[in-house]
Design an enzyme around this catalytic site. Sequence first.
Site, PDB file in Angstrom:
ATOM      1  N   ASN A   8       0.870  -1.178   0.000  1.00 48.25           N
ATOM      2  CA  ASN A   8       0.000   0.000   0.000  1.00 48.25           C
ATOM      3  C   ASN A   8       0.906   1.227   0.000  1.00 48.25           C
ATOM      4  O   ASN A   8       1.513   1.566   1.018  1.00 48.25           O
ATOM      5  CB  ASN A   8      -0.895  -0.020   1.247  1.00 48.25           C
ATOM      6  CG  ASN A   8      -1.882   1.133   1.270  1.00 48.25           C
ATOM      7  OD1 ASN A   8      -1.869   2.001   0.387  1.00 48.25           O
ATOM      8  ND2 ASN A   8      -2.724   1.159   2.284  1.00 48.25           N
ATOM      9  N   ARG A  89      -2.582  -2.015  -3.525  1.00 50.81           N
ATOM     10  CA  ARG A  89      -3.847  -1.319  -3.278  1.00 50.81           C
ATOM     11  C   ARG A  89      -3.889  -0.089  -4.174  1.00 50.81           C
ATOM     12  O   ARG A  89      -2.955   0.708  -4.184  1.00 50.81           O
ATOM     13  CB  ARG A  89      -3.917  -0.879  -1.825  1.00 50.81           C
ATOM     14  CG  ARG A  89      -5.170  -0.101  -1.546  1.00 50.81           C
ATOM     15  CD  ARG A  89      -5.112   0.599  -0.222  1.00 50.81           C
ATOM     16  NE  ARG A  89      -6.374   1.270   0.019  1.00 50.81           N
ATOM     17  CZ  ARG A  89      -6.500   2.329   0.812  1.00 50.81           C
ATOM     18  NH1 ARG A  89      -5.458   2.827   1.422  1.00 50.81           N
ATOM     19  NH2 ARG A  89      -7.676   2.889   0.981  1.00 50.81           N
ATOM     20  N   HIS A 178     -13.286   2.177   0.417  1.00 48.95           N
ATOM     21  CA  HIS A 178     -13.191   1.085   1.414  1.00 48.95           C
ATOM     22  C   HIS A 178     -13.824  -0.203   0.880  1.00 48.95           C
ATOM     23  O   HIS A 178     -14.242  -1.068   1.667  1.00 48.95           O
ATOM     24  CB  HIS A 178     -13.922   1.438   2.736  1.00 48.95           C
ATOM     25  CG  HIS A 178     -13.342   2.581   3.499  1.00 48.95           C
ATOM     26  ND1 HIS A 178     -14.125   3.511   4.139  1.00 48.95           N
ATOM     27  CD2 HIS A 178     -12.063   2.940   3.751  1.00 48.95           C
ATOM     28  CE1 HIS A 178     -13.362   4.403   4.747  1.00 48.95           C
ATOM     29  NE2 HIS A 178     -12.093   4.076   4.512  1.00 48.95           N
ATOM     30  N   ARG A 237     -13.591  15.053   8.080  1.00 50.42           N
ATOM     31  CA  ARG A 237     -14.402  15.323   6.885  1.00 50.42           C
ATOM     32  C   ARG A 237     -15.878  15.482   7.244  1.00 50.42           C
ATOM     33  O   ARG A 237     -16.360  14.817   8.157  1.00 50.42           O
ATOM     34  CB  ARG A 237     -14.258  14.168   5.878  1.00 50.42           C
ATOM     35  CG  ARG A 237     -12.867  14.058   5.296  1.00 50.42           C
ATOM     36  CD  ARG A 237     -12.727  12.809   4.454  1.00 50.42           C
ATOM     37  NE  ARG A 237     -11.573  12.039   4.877  1.00 50.42           N
ATOM     38  CZ  ARG A 237     -11.368  10.766   4.586  1.00 50.42           C
ATOM     39  NH1 ARG A 237     -12.238  10.088   3.874  1.00 50.42           N
ATOM     40  NH2 ARG A 237     -10.284  10.155   5.012  1.00 50.42           N
ATOM     41  N   ASP A 279      -9.530  12.680  16.758  1.00 51.27           N
ATOM     42  CA  ASP A 279      -9.411  11.329  17.303  1.00 51.27           C
ATOM     43  C   ASP A 279     -10.573  11.064  18.260  1.00 51.27           C
ATOM     44  O   ASP A 279     -10.758  11.806  19.241  1.00 51.27           O
ATOM     45  CB  ASP A 279      -8.063  11.198  18.028  1.00 51.27           C
ATOM     46  CG  ASP A 279      -7.769   9.758  18.387  1.00 51.27           C
ATOM     47  OD1 ASP A 279      -8.629   9.110  19.031  1.00 51.27           O
ATOM     48  OD2 ASP A 279      -6.692   9.269  18.022  1.00 51.27           O
ATOM     49  N   ARG A 281     -10.975   9.065  20.555  1.00 48.48           N
ATOM     50  CA  ARG A 281     -10.610   8.870  21.966  1.00 48.48           C
ATOM     51  C   ARG A 281     -10.505  10.206  22.705  1.00 48.48           C
ATOM     52  O   ARG A 281     -10.947  10.337  23.845  1.00 48.48           O
ATOM     53  CB  ARG A 281      -9.278   8.120  22.071  1.00 48.48           C
ATOM     54  CG  ARG A 281      -9.404   6.663  21.708  1.00 48.48           C
ATOM     55  CD  ARG A 281      -8.064   6.040  21.453  1.00 48.48           C
ATOM     56  NE  ARG A 281      -7.469   6.574  20.222  1.00 48.48           N
ATOM     57  CZ  ARG A 281      -6.485   6.001  19.569  1.00 48.48           C
ATOM     58  NH1 ARG A 281      -5.949   4.899  20.024  1.00 48.48           N
ATOM     59  NH2 ARG A 281      -6.015   6.529  18.455  1.00 48.48           N
ATOM     60  N   GLU A 330     -14.116  -1.215  15.857  1.00 45.92           N
ATOM     61  CA  GLU A 330     -13.545  -2.416  16.479  1.00 45.92           C
ATOM     62  C   GLU A 330     -13.202  -2.204  17.950  1.00 45.92           C
ATOM     63  O   GLU A 330     -13.245  -3.130  18.742  1.00 45.92           O
ATOM     64  CB  GLU A 330     -12.242  -2.825  15.747  1.00 45.92           C
ATOM     65  CG  GLU A 330     -12.489  -3.388  14.374  1.00 45.92           C
ATOM     66  CD  GLU A 330     -11.204  -3.570  13.574  1.00 45.92           C
ATOM     67  OE1 GLU A 330     -10.134  -3.754  14.167  1.00 45.92           O
ATOM     68  OE2 GLU A 330     -11.284  -3.521  12.331  1.00 45.92           O
ATOM     69  N   GLU A 382      -8.012  -5.665   4.897  1.00 48.26           N
ATOM     70  CA  GLU A 382      -7.960  -5.369   3.465  1.00 48.26           C
ATOM     71  C   GLU A 382      -6.779  -6.077   2.795  1.00 48.26           C
ATOM     72  O   GLU A 382      -6.866  -6.498   1.653  1.00 48.26           O
ATOM     73  CB  GLU A 382      -7.859  -3.847   3.263  1.00 48.26           C
ATOM     74  CG  GLU A 382      -9.164  -3.153   3.610  1.00 48.26           C
ATOM     75  CD  GLU A 382      -9.002  -1.704   4.032  1.00 48.26           C
ATOM     76  OE1 GLU A 382      -8.408  -1.458   5.110  1.00 48.26           O
ATOM     77  OE2 GLU A 382      -9.458  -0.813   3.300  1.00 48.26           O
TER      78      GLU A 382
HETATM   79  P1  AMP Z   1      -8.521   3.729  11.458  1.00 49.27           P
HETATM   80  O1  AMP Z   1      -8.606   4.880  10.502  1.00 49.27           O
HETATM   81  O2  AMP Z   1      -9.402   2.588  11.119  1.00 49.27           O
HETATM   82  O3  AMP Z   1      -7.115   3.328  11.787  1.00 49.27           O
HETATM   83  O4  AMP Z   1      -9.117   4.300  12.825  1.00 49.27           O
HETATM   84  C1  AMP Z   1      -8.444   5.304  13.526  1.00 49.27           C
HETATM   85  C2  AMP Z   1      -9.360   5.876  14.561  1.00 49.27           C
HETATM   86  O5  AMP Z   1      -9.802   4.860  15.481  1.00 49.27           O
HETATM   87  C3  AMP Z   1      -8.637   6.891  15.453  1.00 49.27           C
HETATM   88  O6  AMP Z   1      -8.799   8.172  14.956  1.00 49.27           O
HETATM   89  C4  AMP Z   1      -9.320   6.749  16.771  1.00 49.27           C
HETATM   90  O7  AMP Z   1     -10.234   7.802  16.879  1.00 49.27           O
HETATM   91  C5  AMP Z   1     -10.115   5.469  16.693  1.00 49.27           C
HETATM   92  N1  AMP Z   1      -9.851   4.575  17.831  1.00 49.27           N
HETATM   93  C6  AMP Z   1      -8.857   3.686  18.007  1.00 49.27           C
HETATM   94  N2  AMP Z   1      -8.967   3.076  19.201  1.00 49.27           N
HETATM   95  C7  AMP Z   1     -10.066   3.586  19.803  1.00 49.27           C
HETATM   96  C8  AMP Z   1     -10.726   3.372  21.060  1.00 49.27           C
HETATM   97  N3  AMP Z   1     -10.281   2.491  21.945  1.00 49.27           N
HETATM   98  N4  AMP Z   1     -11.818   4.111  21.320  1.00 49.27           N
HETATM   99  C9  AMP Z   1     -12.286   4.992  20.433  1.00 49.27           C
HETATM  100  N5  AMP Z   1     -11.713   5.232  19.245  1.00 49.27           N
HETATM  101  C10 AMP Z   1     -10.623   4.548  18.940  1.00 49.27           C
END
Ligand code: AMP
Length: 394
Positions: A8, A89, A178, A237, A279, A281, A330, A382
């Site tokens: 990728n 990819r 996706h 976004r 984020d 979190r 997840e 993926e």
């Molecule tokens: P991805 O683009 O699939 O890698 O997802 C990234 C996003 O997952 C990050 O911006 C986080 O906001 C979110 N994320 C990861 N771990 C957690 C968690 N334990 N609780 C809430 N959000 C999470």
Amino acid sequence: MKKILVVNAGSSSLKFKLYLMPSEEVLCSGIAERIMHEDAIFQIKINQQSYKEVLPISDHKKAVHLLVDALKKHNIIQSFDEIAAIGHRVVQGGKYYNKSVIFDESVAEKVHSLIDLAPLHNGPNLTGYRAFKEILPNIPNVATFDTAFHRSMAEEDFVFPIPYELTTKYDLYRYGFHGTSHEYLAIEGAKLLGQENLKIITCHIGSGASISAVKNGKCVATSMGLTPLGGIMMGTRTGDIDPSIVYFLCHKLNKDIQEVYDILNKKSGLLGVSGVSNDARDVDKAKAKGNERAILAQRLFIRRIADYIGQYFVRLGGADLIIFSAGIGENSHSFRQNVIKEISSALEIDFNEEINKNSRAITTLLTNPSSKVHVALIPTDEEVMIARDTFRLI
Ligand code: AMP
């Protein structure tokens, strides 16, 4: 058994994973980051052990050299011809591709012609292909497109209501993204329920996020549009908004269209509404401290997702399974619970809150047997889809 390398390529990075196929065993994985910097990073992970180097990486070709040297150095391959094929990819396949194909010069030309539709991705994807082609010219390449899975949508699902001459002149369609993830989730969801011919709503919720409606393994609708800006609200976004907001912002801020486009892509979503972070979190933490805008951002986020699920439930004429995946889907049980709270009475979902609370990043059914619609957490993959397609094509 064949060794398949999955790649990728981003603008300044090159992620890789080497598979033994068809067993799908991962022999190693890694990344070259900060390409074009003096202090770039090359990292390879073998059997849980990580090896990291900080060094100058001038371009993607240098990154490919580092990768093939590392594979030899760590005795993962003795010679390059052990790599049976390389799967790439590619984000935008436009109207041309509804499945993975052998990546050759004619495909490279098409991918190049689509750069306008995916400027951040197709250029780097092509750079990755060219680097491998130059350094390992005898190894076949395969292109797997993020858009391919969505090509099964009907016209009324992928045409936008703008003047039709403009649609066809510039190929302004809902391509969706996706796709490799949504397809993987639908396959794994069917395995989990032990049934075929299902109606599934797949929710890929990470920093980029999209939802698809899948019937009998085929995509019938998806939330992202011409670009990954459309659909549900995301980390930075907007997702779908009234297009006149663009007109107003240009006028009120006296900014040109590019600047406003940047606001919609990079400064909106969870970040824009909360003012805290993109984020989830961080937004969660701010919410726990009573930050009102963080609370609003999260309510908006959940509402948009619930609305799309409702729309796709109707679109599919019901649903057997709703799947949550990607970073937020997840890992965050509270996120899943908040979405389900919005839809459970209408969809007659008997959600098992206890199982949900204790589930993270492992495939798990989150509903009780009596549930009309089931809900599952399935980690997406993926890369393994690219490895499968590459193995099949060669
Ligand atoms: P991805 O683009 O699939 O890698 O997802 C990234 C996003 O997952 C990050 O911006 C986080 O906001 C979110 N994320 C990861 N771990 C957690 C968690 N334990 N609780 C809430 N959000 C999470």
